[in-house]
Scaffold this active site. Structure first.
Site, PDB file in Angstrom:
ATOM      1  N   SER A 145      14.976  12.419   5.401  1.00 61.08           N
ATOM      2  CA  SER A 145      14.096  12.017   4.302  1.00 61.08           C
ATOM      3  C   SER A 145      14.919  11.356   3.204  1.00 61.08           C
ATOM      4  CB  SER A 145      13.388  13.253   3.733  1.00 61.08           C
ATOM      5  OG  SER A 145      12.747  12.974   2.514  1.00 61.08           O
TER       6      SER A 145
ATOM      7  N   TYR B 259      11.580  21.012   0.033  1.00 61.39           N
ATOM      8  CA  TYR B 259      11.671  19.946   1.030  1.00 61.39           C
ATOM      9  C   TYR B 259      13.029  19.237   0.943  1.00 61.39           C
ATOM     10  CZ  TYR B 259       9.963  15.965   3.815  1.00 61.39           C
ATOM     11  OH  TYR B 259       9.780  15.010   4.773  1.00 61.39           O
TER      12      TYR B 259
END
Length: 269
Positions: free
Chosen positions: A150, A163
């Site tokens: 990510s 996250y």
């Protein structure tokens, strides 16, 4: 080119019932791969497998929780019983949860630690455990494992602490495992990752868009800092995925491919 074909390769996609997972399983099937669509939603997994079969491809629904090793072992035995091999694994399961989000008004010394841990478990252990289970089947004939990184792994993106920690850990695991697999199995097993930019998924849609489809303040900031000035479409991840699963990338391991419209290289100026 023949090297980019997945013809005859058996590929497991965890999170195959999700938004990005849908693009992954369709892309793999279109490249000739046999897809194991793994997720907790049996109905969606079955529907997607049937759609691929009706289009002339080959797929099988596998119902499992990526944090449940027994589930995954059962799924592995099912796929080996039908096809006798596993050639690839896409660790597509993951995403954010409300408990892992730290809002501007929250006290950063009194965060929801259980919520953060839950997001970390899903994204990190939800990739490590499937790799343990399905990767073991690759030790005989080799294979390719693809993780999902990510932008948050390398850049501070406010609010999404759980996250971000998880994806930074994925990058570390991606490199570590690639080296260790090479030390033990030579060039037979490779591990790489794709780092998506900003794509609209069920987990982030409410953070980035209003109910009428217009952008939130956060959505506008993302667009402002993405040189392409738009969000990505799930199909735009498929090219990098097919490359990493195919023989075209057989000398590539431990790397991360950014698919981000330029977000990762833009300073904002």
């Amino acid at each position: 080119m023949e090297n980019f074909s997945l013809k005859g390769k058996v590929i497991i996609v965890t999170g195959g019932t999700g938004v990005l997972g849908e693009a992954f399983v369709k892309g793999i099937a279109q490249a000739g791969g046999i897809v194991g669509i793994l997720g907790r939603n049996e109905q969606v997994a079955t529907e997607r497998a049937e759609a691929i079969k009706q289009s002339g491809g080959e797929a099988i629904a596998l119902v499992a929780d990526v944090l449940n090793e027994a589930d995954l072992i059962a799924a592995r035995e099912t796929i080996l019983g039908v096809y006798g091999r596993i050639d690839g694994l896409v660790n597509g399961a993951g995403g954010n949860m409300p408990g892992g989000v730290v809002q501007p008004e929250d006290d950063i010394f009194s965060m929801n630690l259980d919520g953060l841990r839950q997001v970390l478990d899903l994204n990190l252990w939800g990739s490590i455990i499937p790799t343990q289970v399905f990767g073991q089947a690759m030790t005989k004939d080799g294979g390719s494992i693809v993780n999902i990184s990510s932008m948050t792994a390398k850049h501070v993106v406010t609010k999404v602490l759980g996250y971000s920690i998880a994806k930074a850990a994925i990058d570390s695991y991606n490199q570590w495992f690639a080296v260790e697999a090479a030390n033990r199995y030579g060039d037979a097993i490779r591990m790489n990752a794709i780092a998506p930019g900003f794509f609209l998924t069920e987990q982030n849609r409410t953070l980035l868009t209003q109910p009428d489809g217009s952008y939130t303040l956060r959505g506008n900031l993302v667009i402002q800092n993405t040189p392409y000035k738009r969000f990505g479409h799930p199909d735009e991840l498929v090219g990098a995925l097919i490359y990493l699963l195919s023989d075209a990338s057989r000398f590539v391991t431990g790397t991360v491919i950014n698919v981000d419209g330029g977000f990762s290289v833009f300073s904002g100026v």
